[in-house]
Design a protein around this motif. Structure first.
Motif, PDB file in Angstrom:
ATOM      1  N   MET A   1       2.483  11.219  11.387  1.00  0.00           N
ATOM      2  CA  MET A   1       3.861  11.132  10.485  1.00  0.00           C
ATOM      3  C   MET A   1       4.469   9.618  11.063  1.00  0.00           C
ATOM      4  SD  MET A   1       5.576  14.833  10.136  1.00  0.00           S
ATOM      5  CE  MET A   1       5.465  15.321  11.652  1.00  0.00           C
ATOM      6  N   LYS A   2       4.385   9.266  12.099  1.00  0.00           N
ATOM      7  CA  LYS A   2       4.933   8.144  12.680  1.00  0.00           C
ATOM      8  C   LYS A   2       4.142   7.013  11.835  1.00  0.00           C
ATOM      9  CE  LYS A   2       5.615   5.764  17.139  1.00  0.00           C
ATOM     10  NZ  LYS A   2       5.364   5.770  18.511  1.00  0.00           N
ATOM     11  N   HIS A   3       2.723   6.918  11.864  1.00  0.00           N
ATOM     12  CA  HIS A   3       2.131   6.058  11.228  1.00  0.00           C
ATOM     13  C   HIS A   3       2.409   5.845   9.713  1.00  0.00           C
ATOM     14  CE1 HIS A   3      -0.331   4.837  14.882  1.00  0.00           C
ATOM     15  NE2 HIS A   3      -0.799   6.040  14.651  1.00  0.00           N
ATOM     16  N   GLU A   4       2.592   7.114   9.124  1.00  0.00           N
ATOM     17  CA  GLU A   4       2.785   7.131   7.665  1.00  0.00           C
ATOM     18  C   GLU A   4       4.276   6.502   7.296  1.00  0.00           C
ATOM     19  OE1 GLU A   4       2.422  11.222   6.429  1.00  0.00           O
ATOM     20  OE2 GLU A   4       0.117  11.086   6.485  1.00  0.00           O
ATOM     21  N   ALA A   5       5.064   6.761   8.378  1.00  0.00           N
ATOM     22  CA  ALA A   5       6.296   6.237   7.925  1.00  0.00           C
ATOM     23  C   ALA A   5       6.424   4.718   8.115  1.00  0.00           C
ATOM     24  CB  ALA A   5       7.543   6.844   9.049  1.00  0.00           C
ATOM     25  N   SER A   6       5.588   4.085   9.031  1.00  0.00           N
ATOM     26  CA  SER A   6       5.813   2.843   9.139  1.00  0.00           C
ATOM     27  C   SER A   6       4.735   1.953   7.933  1.00  0.00           C
ATOM     28  CB  SER A   6       5.233   2.301  10.620  1.00  0.00           C
ATOM     29  OG  SER A   6       4.040   2.915  11.087  1.00  0.00           O
ATOM     30  N   TYR A   7       4.007   2.696   7.651  1.00  0.00           N
ATOM     31  CA  TYR A   7       3.142   2.282   6.463  1.00  0.00           C
ATOM     32  C   TYR A   7       3.421   2.697   4.942  1.00  0.00           C
ATOM     33  CZ  TYR A   7      -0.307  -0.179   9.468  1.00  0.00           C
ATOM     34  OH  TYR A   7      -0.792  -0.955  10.321  1.00  0.00           O
ATOM     35  N   ARG A   8       4.381   3.567   5.015  1.00  0.00           N
ATOM     36  CA  ARG A   8       4.855   4.274   3.654  1.00  0.00           C
ATOM     37  C   ARG A   8       5.054   3.298   2.375  1.00  0.00           C
ATOM     38  NH1 ARG A   8       6.270   8.933   1.846  1.00  0.00           N
ATOM     39  NH2 ARG A   8       8.037   8.916   0.146  1.00  0.00           N
ATOM     40  N   ASP A   9       5.707   2.424   2.524  1.00  0.00           N
ATOM     41  CA  ASP A   9       6.123   1.200   1.571  1.00  0.00           C
ATOM     42  C   ASP A   9       4.701   0.514   1.334  1.00  0.00           C
ATOM     43  OD1 ASP A   9       8.610   2.150   1.251  1.00  0.00           O
ATOM     44  OD2 ASP A   9       9.253   0.569   2.720  1.00  0.00           O
ATOM     45  N   PHE A  10       3.891   0.066   2.141  1.00  0.00           N
ATOM     46  CA  PHE A  10       2.686  -0.636   2.165  1.00  0.00           C
ATOM     47  C   PHE A  10       1.751   0.291   1.274  1.00  0.00           C
ATOM     48  CE2 PHE A  10      -0.795  -2.664   4.627  1.00  0.00           C
ATOM     49  CZ  PHE A  10      -0.907  -3.643   3.697  1.00  0.00           C
ATOM     50  N   VAL A  11       1.386   1.285   1.390  1.00  0.00           N
ATOM     51  CA  VAL A  11       0.696   2.229   0.869  1.00  0.00           C
ATOM     52  C   VAL A  11       1.152   2.838  -0.534  1.00  0.00           C
ATOM     53  CG1 VAL A  11      -0.352   4.839   0.896  1.00  0.00           C
ATOM     54  CG2 VAL A  11      -0.387   3.251   2.989  1.00  0.00           C
ATOM     55  N   LEU A  12       2.461   2.924  -0.730  1.00  0.00           N
ATOM     56  CA  LEU A  12       2.872   3.375  -1.801  1.00  0.00           C
ATOM     57  C   LEU A  12       2.745   1.961  -2.978  1.00  0.00           C
ATOM     58  CD1 LEU A  12       5.946   5.711  -1.219  1.00  0.00           C
ATOM     59  CD2 LEU A  12       3.635   6.273  -1.965  1.00  0.00           C
ATOM     60  N   ASP A  13       2.987   0.876  -2.552  1.00  0.00           N
ATOM     61  CA  ASP A  13       2.876  -0.346  -3.341  1.00  0.00           C
ATOM     62  C   ASP A  13       1.238  -0.532  -3.646  1.00  0.00           C
ATOM     63  OD1 ASP A  13       3.637  -2.951  -4.223  1.00  0.00           O
ATOM     64  OD2 ASP A  13       2.393  -3.590  -2.698  1.00  0.00           O
ATOM     65  N   ALA A  14       0.290  -0.124  -2.796  1.00  0.00           N
ATOM     66  CA  ALA A  14      -1.036  -0.092  -3.123  1.00  0.00           C
ATOM     67  C   ALA A  14      -1.449   0.787  -4.185  1.00  0.00           C
ATOM     68  CB  ALA A  14      -1.883  -0.200  -1.850  1.00  0.00           C
ATOM     69  N   ALA A  15      -0.748   1.985  -4.093  1.00  0.00           N
ATOM     70  CA  ALA A  15      -1.007   2.944  -4.918  1.00  0.00           C
ATOM     71  C   ALA A  15      -0.412   2.787  -6.393  1.00  0.00           C
ATOM     72  CB  ALA A  15      -0.287   4.460  -4.638  1.00  0.00           C
ATOM     73  N   VAL A  16       0.625   1.935  -6.373  1.00  0.00           N
ATOM     74  CA  VAL A  16       1.386   1.567  -7.745  1.00  0.00           C
ATOM     75  C   VAL A  16       0.062   0.479  -8.331  1.00  0.00           C
ATOM     76  CG1 VAL A  16       2.785   0.085  -8.584  1.00  0.00           C
ATOM     77  CG2 VAL A  16       3.692   2.370  -7.333  1.00  0.00           C
ATOM     78  N   ARG A  17      -0.177  -0.319  -7.487  1.00  0.00           N
ATOM     79  CA  ARG A  17      -0.905  -1.461  -7.879  1.00  0.00           C
ATOM     80  C   ARG A  17      -2.532  -1.262  -8.334  1.00  0.00           C
ATOM     81  NH1 ARG A  17      -2.306  -4.856  -4.197  1.00  0.00           N
ATOM     82  NH2 ARG A  17      -1.277  -3.816  -2.179  1.00  0.00           N
ATOM     83  N   ILE A  18      -2.902   0.154  -7.947  1.00  0.00           N
ATOM     84  CA  ILE A  18      -4.434   0.668  -8.143  1.00  0.00           C
ATOM     85  C   ILE A  18      -4.268   1.266  -9.232  1.00  0.00           C
ATOM     86  CG2 ILE A  18      -4.416   2.792  -6.860  1.00  0.00           C
ATOM     87  CD1 ILE A  18      -7.091   1.637  -5.676  1.00  0.00           C
ATOM     88  N   LYS A  19      -3.037   1.751 -10.160  1.00  0.00           N
ATOM     89  CA  LYS A  19      -3.285   2.418 -10.922  1.00  0.00           C
ATOM     90  C   LYS A  19      -3.787   1.600 -12.086  1.00  0.00           C
ATOM     91  CE  LYS A  19       0.507   5.728 -10.380  1.00  0.00           C
ATOM     92  NZ  LYS A  19       1.801   6.154 -10.828  1.00  0.00           N
ATOM     93  N   GLY A  20      -4.507   2.263 -12.986  1.00  0.00           N
ATOM     94  CA  GLY A  20      -5.124   1.639 -14.099  1.00  0.00           C
ATOM     95  C   GLY A  20      -6.284   0.785 -13.820  1.00  0.00           C
ATOM     96  N   ARG A  21      -6.690   0.743 -12.630  1.00  0.00           N
ATOM     97  CA  ARG A  21      -7.741  -0.203 -12.179  1.00  0.00           C
ATOM     98  C   ARG A  21      -9.008   0.434 -12.045  1.00  0.00           C
ATOM     99  NH1 ARG A  21      -6.252  -4.723  -8.514  1.00  0.00           N
ATOM    100  NH2 ARG A  21      -8.567  -5.078  -8.567  1.00  0.00           N
ATOM    101  N   GLU A  22     -10.034  -0.251 -12.828  1.00  0.00           N
ATOM    102  CA  GLU A  22     -11.428   0.333 -12.850  1.00  0.00           C
ATOM    103  C   GLU A  22     -12.164  -0.572 -11.687  1.00  0.00           C
ATOM    104  OE1 GLU A  22     -13.660   1.554 -15.853  1.00  0.00           O
ATOM    105  OE2 GLU A  22     -11.989   2.789 -16.673  1.00  0.00           O
ATOM    106  N   PHE A  23     -13.041  -0.048 -11.060  1.00  0.00           N
ATOM    107  CA  PHE A  23     -13.956  -0.666 -10.126  1.00  0.00           C
ATOM    108  C   PHE A  23     -15.392  -0.367 -10.306  1.00  0.00           C
ATOM    109  CE2 PHE A  23     -10.098   0.272  -7.975  1.00  0.00           C
ATOM    110  CZ  PHE A  23      -9.365  -0.873  -7.592  1.00  0.00           C
TER     111      PHE A  23
END
Length: 153
Positions: free
Chosen positions: A131-153
């Motif tokens: 939870m400590k790591h998730e709290a410090s990376y939350r914004d970073f991860v959620l930003d990546a989750a938003v940016r990955i939407k609609g992408r195909e690899f």
């Protein structure tokens, strides 16, 4: 009949037989090539479908991480493993490094049977770390989750 005519007829018969054999062999090679092309097309289609399924899974996981249907750590582990299974290049790994970084920070935490074998106290300690790591990376991860939407690899 003269010997020359007999030899000519025998020669024509031999050439005809060899031509027929060559024709049959050529036809068999043609059939084999058609079968190989069909199998290759099927395999390529299966790979394409598998990639599409993996891409859909990434989209579902990214959405689930935003709606908190699963922990950020679990989403990061799953998304990074799926991206790796697609063989993405280093540029993609760098673009979505948030998933890889949080995964790296939490990969020491036991899962499945390893988790069940831990005492309640140990589980709580690992949960606090996670939870400590998730709290410090939350914004970073959620930003990546938003940016990955609609992408195909």
């Amino acid at each position: 009949m003269s010997l020359e005519i007999i030899l000519l007829v025998i020669g024509l018969i031999i050439v005809s037989i060899l031509a027929a054999i060559a024709g049959v062999l050529l036809y068999k090679v043609h059939q084999k090539n058609q079968v190989q092309r069909a199998l290759l097309a099927e395999k390529e289609q299966a790979i394409k479908e598998q990639r599409a399924n993996i891409n859909r899974s990434i989209q579902i996981l990214a959405q689930a991480s935003q709606s908190e249907d699963l922990t950020l750590t679990e989403a990061c582990i799953r998304i990074s493993v799926l991206l790796d299974s697609l063989g993405v290049d280093d540029g993609v790994r760098e673009e979505f490094s948030a998933f890889y970084q949080l995964r790296s920070l939490t990969e020491h935490i036991p899962i499945l049977d390893g988790w069940k074998k831990l005492s309640r106290k140990e589980q709580m300690q690992f949960d606090l770390q996670r939870m400590k790591h998730e709290a410090s990376y939350r914004d970073f991860v959620l930003d990546a989750a938003v940016r990955i939407k609609g992408r195909e690899f």
